[in-house]
Design a protein around this motif. Structure first.
Motif, PDB file in Angstrom:
ATOM      1  N   GLU A  95       0.839  -1.207   0.000  1.00 21.83           N
ATOM      2  CA  GLU A  95       0.000   0.000   0.000  1.00 21.83           C
ATOM      3  C   GLU A  95       0.869   1.251   0.000  1.00 21.83           C
ATOM      4  O   GLU A  95       0.577   2.225  -0.692  1.00 21.83           O
ATOM      5  N   TRP A  96       1.934   1.216   0.765  1.00 24.09           N
ATOM      6  CA  TRP A  96       2.854   2.349   0.853  1.00 24.09           C
ATOM      7  C   TRP A  96       3.474   2.656  -0.502  1.00 24.09           C
ATOM      8  O   TRP A  96       3.589   3.801  -0.900  1.00 24.09           O
ATOM      9  N   GLY A  97       3.872   1.615  -1.218  1.00 21.65           N
ATOM     10  CA  GLY A  97       4.564   1.818  -2.485  1.00 21.65           C
ATOM     11  C   GLY A  97       3.667   1.958  -3.697  1.00 21.65           C
ATOM     12  O   GLY A  97       4.028   2.622  -4.667  1.00 21.65           O
ATOM     13  N   PHE A  98       2.476   1.322  -3.656  1.00 23.19           N
ATOM     14  CA  PHE A  98       1.643   1.269  -4.851  1.00 23.19           C
ATOM     15  C   PHE A  98       0.217   1.738  -4.627  1.00 23.19           C
ATOM     16  O   PHE A  98      -0.574   1.761  -5.560  1.00 23.19           O
ATOM     17  N   GLY A  99      -0.111   2.105  -3.403  1.00 24.32           N
ATOM     18  CA  GLY A  99      -1.476   2.504  -3.099  1.00 24.32           C
ATOM     19  C   GLY A  99      -1.784   3.915  -3.522  1.00 24.32           C
ATOM     20  O   GLY A  99      -0.909   4.688  -3.904  1.00 24.32           O
ATOM     21  N   GLU A 100      -3.035   4.232  -3.425  1.00 23.79           N
ATOM     22  CA  GLU A 100      -3.510   5.577  -3.749  1.00 23.79           C
ATOM     23  C   GLU A 100      -4.089   6.244  -2.505  1.00 23.79           C
ATOM     24  O   GLU A 100      -4.567   7.359  -2.576  1.00 23.79           O
ATOM     25  N   GLY A 101      -4.072   5.565  -1.367  1.00 24.65           N
ATOM     26  CA  GLY A 101      -4.702   6.068  -0.154  1.00 24.65           C
ATOM     27  C   GLY A 101      -3.840   7.045   0.620  1.00 24.65           C
ATOM     28  O   GLY A 101      -2.843   7.575   0.122  1.00 24.65           O
ATOM     29  N   GLU A 102      -4.211   7.232   1.882  1.00 28.48           N
ATOM     30  CA  GLU A 102      -3.559   8.250   2.701  1.00 28.48           C
ATOM     31  C   GLU A 102      -2.096   7.943   2.993  1.00 28.48           C
ATOM     32  O   GLU A 102      -1.329   8.836   3.309  1.00 28.48           O
ATOM     33  N   HIS A 103      -1.668   6.679   2.890  1.00 26.63           N
ATOM     34  CA  HIS A 103      -0.283   6.335   3.202  1.00 26.63           C
ATOM     35  C   HIS A 103       0.594   6.240   1.961  1.00 26.63           C
ATOM     36  O   HIS A 103       1.786   5.989   2.071  1.00 26.63           O
ATOM     37  N   ALA A 104       0.024   6.413   0.792  1.00 28.54           N
ATOM     38  CA  ALA A 104       0.799   6.353  -0.443  1.00 28.54           C
ATOM     39  C   ALA A 104       1.729   7.568  -0.523  1.00 28.54           C
ATOM     40  O   ALA A 104       1.541   8.559   0.175  1.00 28.54           O
ATOM     41  N   CYS A 105       2.711   7.481  -1.397  1.00 28.29           N
ATOM     42  CA  CYS A 105       3.653   8.592  -1.576  1.00 28.29           C
ATOM     43  C   CYS A 105       2.896   9.874  -1.883  1.00 28.29           C
ATOM     44  O   CYS A 105       1.979   9.886  -2.691  1.00 28.29           O
ATOM     45  N   ASN A 106       3.308  10.932  -1.203  1.00 29.83           N
ATOM     46  CA  ASN A 106       2.652  12.214  -1.374  1.00 29.83           C
ATOM     47  C   ASN A 106       3.672  13.333  -1.173  1.00 29.83           C
ATOM     48  O   ASN A 106       4.874  13.072  -1.054  1.00 29.83           O
ATOM     49  N   GLU A 107       3.192  14.549  -1.117  1.00 31.38           N
ATOM     50  CA  GLU A 107       4.070  15.707  -0.961  1.00 31.38           C
ATOM     51  C   GLU A 107       4.937  15.598   0.294  1.00 31.38           C
ATOM     52  O   GLU A 107       6.104  15.963   0.282  1.00 31.38           O
ATOM     53  N   ARG A 108       4.385  15.091   1.376  1.00 30.96           N
ATOM     54  CA  ARG A 108       5.164  14.952   2.621  1.00 30.96           C
ATOM     55  C   ARG A 108       6.329  13.993   2.411  1.00 30.96           C
ATOM     56  O   ARG A 108       7.431  14.231   2.876  1.00 30.96           O
ATOM     57  N   HIS A 109       6.092  12.906   1.683  1.00 29.63           N
ATOM     58  CA  HIS A 109       7.165  11.963   1.381  1.00 29.63           C
ATOM     59  C   HIS A 109       8.221  12.607   0.480  1.00 29.63           C
ATOM     60  O   HIS A 109       9.416  12.348   0.630  1.00 29.63           O
ATOM     61  N   ASP A 110       7.775  13.439  -0.451  1.00 28.46           N
ATOM     62  CA  ASP A 110       8.722  14.129  -1.336  1.00 28.46           C
ATOM     63  C   ASP A 110       9.625  15.064  -0.532  1.00 28.46           C
ATOM     64  O   ASP A 110      10.831  15.130  -0.778  1.00 28.46           O
ATOM     65  N   ARG A 111       9.045  15.794   0.432  1.00 29.01           N
ATOM     66  CA  ARG A 111       9.859  16.683   1.264  1.00 29.01           C
ATOM     67  C   ARG A 111      10.844  15.872   2.103  1.00 29.01           C
ATOM     68  O   ARG A 111      12.004  16.257   2.258  1.00 29.01           O
ATOM     69  N   ALA A 112      10.371  14.741   2.619  1.00 28.53           N
ATOM     70  CA  ALA A 112      11.258  13.875   3.399  1.00 28.53           C
ATOM     71  C   ALA A 112      12.411  13.389   2.536  1.00 28.53           C
ATOM     72  O   ALA A 112      13.575  13.404   2.963  1.00 28.53           O
ATOM     73  N   ALA A 113      12.100  12.956   1.330  1.00 23.79           N
ATOM     74  CA  ALA A 113      13.145  12.464   0.434  1.00 23.79           C
ATOM     75  C   ALA A 113      14.181  13.541   0.141  1.00 23.79           C
ATOM     76  O   ALA A 113      15.385  13.259   0.106  1.00 23.79           O
ATOM     77  N   ALA A 114      13.733  14.766  -0.057  1.00 22.40           N
ATOM     78  CA  ALA A 114      14.669  15.860  -0.316  1.00 22.40           C
ATOM     79  C   ALA A 114      15.618  16.050   0.864  1.00 22.40           C
ATOM     80  O   ALA A 114      16.825  16.231   0.685  1.00 22.40           O
ATOM     81  N   VAL A 115      15.084  15.980   2.070  1.00 20.91           N
ATOM     82  CA  VAL A 115      15.927  16.126   3.257  1.00 20.91           C
ATOM     83  C   VAL A 115      16.876  14.937   3.387  1.00 20.91           C
ATOM     84  O   VAL A 115      18.054  15.107   3.700  1.00 20.91           O
ATOM     85  N   PHE A 116      16.385  13.728   3.119  1.00 21.28           N
ATOM     86  CA  PHE A 116      17.253  12.546   3.183  1.00 21.28           C
ATOM     87  C   PHE A 116      18.430  12.705   2.222  1.00 21.28           C
ATOM     88  O   PHE A 116      19.592  12.491   2.586  1.00 21.28           O
TER      89      PHE A 116
END
Length: 192
Positions: A95-116
């Protein structure tokens, strides 16, 4: 009597600085992150920033601590949303990698990735809090009750989708995503 909803409380200065620093790193990379820029964008004085973060490294470390806590909480919320039993962590990873729901990749994940990525570029050792979260997730997947490699393959596919997204390597069509997800769901069948 009021004419509308009460205004939302403003985040505290520390949170505003972290939010501003995260946005700066996402927009301009770690090279664009200065204490002055973070203070200005957060609407605090440099002294106010220094009260919470004595250096750029301290600010990056706090960003990573906050993001690792977000990542772990998001993962656990996703696991909790799955039915109990074998394959639960793998279903959450799917679900995390391929889902469309609330836990799927989103803007918050993109910001996290940039910081990582920016932190890795600055000092790879700074990612140790993230590595610890990933190690705990991998331990859950290994103990998930699926045949060896099944949960890990689902997780690795999700990681690949995440990397493709953050590096803008490719964007699969909805048909491709559905086909990949369907193929990975077969790895869950022994858990059904």
């Amino acid at each position: 009597m009021t004419d509308g909803p009460a205004p939302l409380p403003q985040p505290d200065a520390r949170t505003r600085v972290l939010d501003a620093a995260e946005a700066i790193v996402q927009a301009r990379g770690v090279g664009g992150l200065t204490l002055e820029a973070a203070a200005r964008d957060a609407g605090v004085s440099k002294g106010g920033l220094l009260y919470h973060f004595a250096s750029k490294e301290a600010l990056l470390a706090a960003l990573l601590a906050r993001l690792s806590a977000f990542m772990e909480a998001d993962y656990h919320a996703c696991v909790e949303a799955m039915p109990e039993g074998p394959g639960r962590a793998a279903r959450a990873a799917l679900e995390w990698g391929f889902g469309e729901g609330e836990h799927a990749c989103n803007e918050r994940h993109d910001r996290a990735a940039a910081v990582f990525l920016a932190s890795f570029h600055h000092d790879p050792a700074m990612l140790d809090p993230i590595r610890a979260v990933v190690a705990r997730i991998r331990a859950d997947l290994t103990a998930d009750g699926l045949p060896p490699g099944h949960a890990e393959a689902i997780n690795a596919a999700g990681d690949g989708m995440f990397m493709a997204r953050i590096f803008r390597l490719y964007t699969p069509t909805s048909v491709e995503r559905a086909a990949m997800r369907h193929a990975l769901e077969r790895l869950l069948e022994p858990a059904q």
